[in-house]
Design a protein around this motif. Structure first.
Motif, PDB file in Angstrom:
ATOM      1  N   GLY A 130       2.249  66.180  -5.218  1.00  0.00           N
ATOM      2  CA  GLY A 130       1.174  67.096  -5.577  1.00  0.00           C
ATOM      3  C   GLY A 130       0.352  67.496  -4.361  1.00  0.00           C
ATOM      4  O   GLY A 130      -0.091  68.649  -4.250  1.00  0.00           O
ATOM      5  N   SER A 131       0.144  66.567  -3.433  1.00  0.00           N
ATOM      6  CA  SER A 131      -0.599  66.868  -2.214  1.00  0.00           C
ATOM      7  C   SER A 131       0.185  67.805  -1.310  1.00  0.00           C
ATOM      8  O   SER A 131      -0.365  68.763  -0.751  1.00  0.00           O
ATOM      9  CB  SER A 131      -0.918  65.577  -1.461  1.00  0.00           C
ATOM     10  OG  SER A 131      -1.719  64.714  -2.245  1.00  0.00           O
ATOM     11  N   LEU A 132       1.476  67.532  -1.160  1.00  0.00           N
ATOM     12  CA  LEU A 132       2.298  68.338  -0.266  1.00  0.00           C
ATOM     13  C   LEU A 132       2.404  69.784  -0.741  1.00  0.00           C
ATOM     14  O   LEU A 132       2.430  70.712   0.068  1.00  0.00           O
ATOM     15  CB  LEU A 132       3.697  67.734  -0.140  1.00  0.00           C
ATOM     16  CG  LEU A 132       3.804  66.411   0.621  1.00  0.00           C
ATOM     17  CD1 LEU A 132       5.240  65.929   0.630  1.00  0.00           C
ATOM     18  CD2 LEU A 132       3.284  66.551   2.048  1.00  0.00           C
ATOM     19  N   ASP A 143      -6.283  76.706  10.286  1.00  0.00           N
ATOM     20  CA  ASP A 143      -5.658  76.155  11.498  1.00  0.00           C
ATOM     21  C   ASP A 143      -4.145  76.342  11.396  1.00  0.00           C
ATOM     22  O   ASP A 143      -3.395  75.377  11.211  1.00  0.00           O
ATOM     23  CB  ASP A 143      -6.013  74.671  11.633  1.00  0.00           C
ATOM     24  CG  ASP A 143      -5.565  74.066  12.956  1.00  0.00           C
ATOM     25  OD1 ASP A 143      -5.106  74.832  13.835  1.00  0.00           O
ATOM     26  OD2 ASP A 143      -5.670  72.821  13.107  1.00  0.00           O
ATOM     27  N   PRO A 144      -3.663  77.580  11.536  1.00  0.00           N
ATOM     28  CA  PRO A 144      -2.235  77.848  11.292  1.00  0.00           C
ATOM     29  C   PRO A 144      -1.287  77.153  12.251  1.00  0.00           C
ATOM     30  O   PRO A 144      -0.141  76.896  11.903  1.00  0.00           O
ATOM     31  CB  PRO A 144      -2.132  79.371  11.434  1.00  0.00           C
ATOM     32  CG  PRO A 144      -3.339  79.774  12.212  1.00  0.00           C
ATOM     33  CD  PRO A 144      -4.409  78.799  11.858  1.00  0.00           C
ATOM     34  N   ALA A 145      -1.729  76.840  13.462  1.00  0.00           N
ATOM     35  CA  ALA A 145      -0.838  76.211  14.430  1.00  0.00           C
ATOM     36  C   ALA A 145      -1.022  74.692  14.487  1.00  0.00           C
ATOM     37  O   ALA A 145      -0.261  74.000  15.169  1.00  0.00           O
ATOM     38  CB  ALA A 145      -1.061  76.799  15.824  1.00  0.00           C
ATOM     39  N   GLY A 146      -2.009  74.164  13.786  1.00  0.00           N
ATOM     40  CA  GLY A 146      -2.316  72.746  13.859  1.00  0.00           C
ATOM     41  C   GLY A 146      -1.720  71.929  12.744  1.00  0.00           C
ATOM     42  O   GLY A 146      -0.687  72.300  12.163  1.00  0.00           O
ATOM     43  N   SER A 147      -2.389  70.812  12.417  1.00  0.00           N
ATOM     44  CA  SER A 147      -1.929  69.912  11.352  1.00  0.00           C
ATOM     45  C   SER A 147      -3.095  69.595  10.421  1.00  0.00           C
ATOM     46  O   SER A 147      -3.488  68.431  10.268  1.00  0.00           O
ATOM     47  CB  SER A 147      -1.363  68.624  11.948  1.00  0.00           C
ATOM     48  OG  SER A 147      -0.343  68.878  12.873  1.00  0.00           O
ATOM     49  N   TYR A 153      -5.975  63.749   5.206  1.00  0.00           N
ATOM     50  CA  TYR A 153      -5.738  62.574   4.380  1.00  0.00           C
ATOM     51  C   TYR A 153      -6.233  61.233   4.905  1.00  0.00           C
ATOM     52  O   TYR A 153      -6.411  60.309   4.110  1.00  0.00           O
ATOM     53  CB  TYR A 153      -4.262  62.498   3.990  1.00  0.00           C
ATOM     54  CG  TYR A 153      -4.005  63.459   2.854  1.00  0.00           C
ATOM     55  CD1 TYR A 153      -4.421  63.158   1.562  1.00  0.00           C
ATOM     56  CD2 TYR A 153      -3.450  64.700   3.085  1.00  0.00           C
ATOM     57  CE1 TYR A 153      -4.264  64.057   0.527  1.00  0.00           C
ATOM     58  CE2 TYR A 153      -3.271  65.608   2.051  1.00  0.00           C
ATOM     59  CZ  TYR A 153      -3.687  65.280   0.775  1.00  0.00           C
ATOM     60  OH  TYR A 153      -3.534  66.171  -0.244  1.00  0.00           O
ATOM     61  N   PRO A 154      -6.497  61.056   6.189  1.00  0.00           N
ATOM     62  CA  PRO A 154      -7.122  59.779   6.567  1.00  0.00           C
ATOM     63  C   PRO A 154      -8.519  59.647   5.950  1.00  0.00           C
ATOM     64  O   PRO A 154      -9.286  60.605   5.916  1.00  0.00           O
ATOM     65  CB  PRO A 154      -7.213  59.873   8.096  1.00  0.00           C
ATOM     66  CG  PRO A 154      -6.149  60.829   8.481  1.00  0.00           C
ATOM     67  CD  PRO A 154      -6.114  61.832   7.370  1.00  0.00           C
ATOM     68  N   ALA A 155      -8.815  58.468   5.422  1.00  0.00           N
ATOM     69  CA  ALA A 155     -10.135  58.203   4.839  1.00  0.00           C
ATOM     70  C   ALA A 155     -10.569  56.816   5.258  1.00  0.00           C
ATOM     71  O   ALA A 155      -9.852  55.839   5.025  1.00  0.00           O
ATOM     72  CB  ALA A 155     -10.089  58.307   3.317  1.00  0.00           C
ATOM     73  N   GLY A 156     -11.710  56.746   5.908  1.00  0.00           N
ATOM     74  CA  GLY A 156     -12.198  55.447   6.369  1.00  0.00           C
ATOM     75  C   GLY A 156     -11.272  54.815   7.375  1.00  0.00           C
ATOM     76  O   GLY A 156     -11.138  53.590   7.431  1.00  0.00           O
ATOM     77  N   GLY A 157     -10.602  55.662   8.186  1.00  0.00           N
ATOM     78  CA  GLY A 157      -9.682  55.147   9.192  1.00  0.00           C
ATOM     79  C   GLY A 157      -8.326  54.764   8.653  1.00  0.00           C
ATOM     80  O   GLY A 157      -7.484  54.254   9.383  1.00  0.00           O
ATOM     81  N   VAL A 158      -8.068  55.017   7.366  1.00  0.00           N
ATOM     82  CA  VAL A 158      -6.791  54.658   6.739  1.00  0.00           C
ATOM     83  C   VAL A 158      -6.015  55.926   6.403  1.00  0.00           C
ATOM     84  O   VAL A 158      -6.574  56.883   5.855  1.00  0.00           O
ATOM     85  CB  VAL A 158      -7.028  53.847   5.441  1.00  0.00           C
ATOM     86  CG1 VAL A 158      -5.706  53.566   4.740  1.00  0.00           C
ATOM     87  CG2 VAL A 158      -7.754  52.549   5.770  1.00  0.00           C
ATOM     88  N   ASP A 159      -4.730  55.948   6.765  1.00  0.00           N
ATOM     89  CA  ASP A 159      -3.854  57.062   6.388  1.00  0.00           C
ATOM     90  C   ASP A 159      -3.517  56.899   4.904  1.00  0.00           C
ATOM     91  O   ASP A 159      -2.667  56.097   4.528  1.00  0.00           O
ATOM     92  CB  ASP A 159      -2.583  57.028   7.235  1.00  0.00           C
ATOM     93  CG  ASP A 159      -1.646  58.194   6.943  1.00  0.00           C
ATOM     94  OD1 ASP A 159      -1.774  58.814   5.872  1.00  0.00           O
ATOM     95  OD2 ASP A 159      -0.782  58.478   7.782  1.00  0.00           O
TER      96      ASP A 159
END
Length: 319
Positions: A130-132, A143-147, A153-159
């Motif tokens: 669903g996220s993808l 940010d068309p050229a970025g990520s 999706y990182p939250a509180g330092g967690v992927d």
């Protein structure tokens, strides 16, 4: 120790006959899974809001094993939008506006006499697919050229996406154990997911991601398939890899694609729905994983009714 009478051995004259293995025999096959198993939009569709096709990938092994039309031989309860929770919990309709009955828990299908179960589930757990296909395509404009999706999706330092995939692996191990509780004698095959994006290059009209998010999406896919394979190994089930063989058949591939892209996704509940060639190729891979030898003899009536699909299966599995 006495060996009794022995006949003379003629060395160098007669070659020993190679050992042959008998074709696996199954009497009751149950298929569990989500939309990537059910086959939404793949002709022909059953009368169900689960969008389940009569020619999805479980139909291939069922046909090859002679179970498709056998009374009680083949039961397919895969359902679009399902996740691992729907093994034990009923699944509601994809929209509150659709007033149809719910789908029973998928674990209602395997029974004590079930001897083959294939499972493809987990992509919908924790909103990974669903996220993808839901969140990521809304971010490229900034940010068309970025990520931007990877950064989202990182939250509180967690992927959080990596953590979600790890949880999915644990859920799949529980699914395998649950199948064994219902069908202790069943052969279990856990099926991986095909690749959605190519290793290099972009196709924004079909897969609307920022350039840098293609590589990240591929990383998520590989992590998911690794979690599936690890769960299968941990629980001593078989694993059918479809990610590796689907190289060159991603959503960007055009005619060779095994899965549709975002622009062709007509149902919000079906993330990157499969095409019929992909279903047929996966059916061949699963059948091969079961150790079923090359097909010989005249085609069955069902084979004759779908020659294109059988031909594709034959090319993939070496029949």
């Amino acid at each position: 120790m006495s060996f009794g009478s022995r006949r003379p051995v003629l060395t160098g004259l007669v070659a020993a006959a190679p050992a042959t293995s008998a074709e696996p025999s199954f009497g009751r096959y149950v298929a569990l899974g989500d939309s990537c198993t059910a086959g939404p939009l793949v002709p022909w569709q059953r009368a169900s809001w689960c969008f389940r096709s009569t020619d999805n990938h479980p139909s291939g092994p069922a046909t090859r094993l002679g179970l498709y039309d056998a009374p009680g031989g083949f039961t397919d309860v895969s359902c679009s939008s399902a996740d691992t929770a729907n093994m034990t919990a009923a699944q509601g309709t994809p929209s509150p506006d659709i007033r149809l009955s719910t789908q029973s828990p998928q674990f209602d299908a395997p029974t004590l006499d079930t001897d083959l179960v294939t499972i493809r589930i987990g992509g919908n757990d924790h909103g990974v697919f669903g996220s993808l296909v839901g969140t990521c395509p809304t971010l490229p404009a900034a940010d068309p050229a970025g990520s931007p999706c990877q950064a989202h999706y990182p939250a509180g330092g967690v992927d959080t996406m990596t953590a979600a995939v790890q949880h999915t692996g644990r859920n799949l191990a529980k699914v395998i154990r649950g199948v064994r509780e219902h069908s202790p004698g069943a052969e279990i095959v856990l099926v991986g997911y095909p690749r959605l994006v190519r290793p290099h290059g972009y196709c924004p009209p079909v897969v609307p991601l920022s350039d840098g998010d293609y590589a990240w999406a591929g990383q998520v896919e590989r992590a998911l398939n690794a979690a599936i394979e690890s769960a299968a190994k941990q629980e001593k089930a078989q694993f059918a890899d479809t990610y590796g063989p689907s190289l060159g058949h991603d959503a960007c591939a055009g005619d060779p694609a095994w899965v549709a892209g975002q622009s062709t996704n007509l149902f919000a509940a079906t993330a990157f729905p499969p095409y019929q060639p992909g279903m047929a190729a996966e059916a061949a891979l699963i059948t091969k994983a079961l150790g079923v030898p090359a097909k010989t003899g005249a085609p069955t009536a069902r084979d004759a009714a779908r020659p294109d699909q059988v031909a594709r299966m034959a090319r993939t599995a070496g029949w």
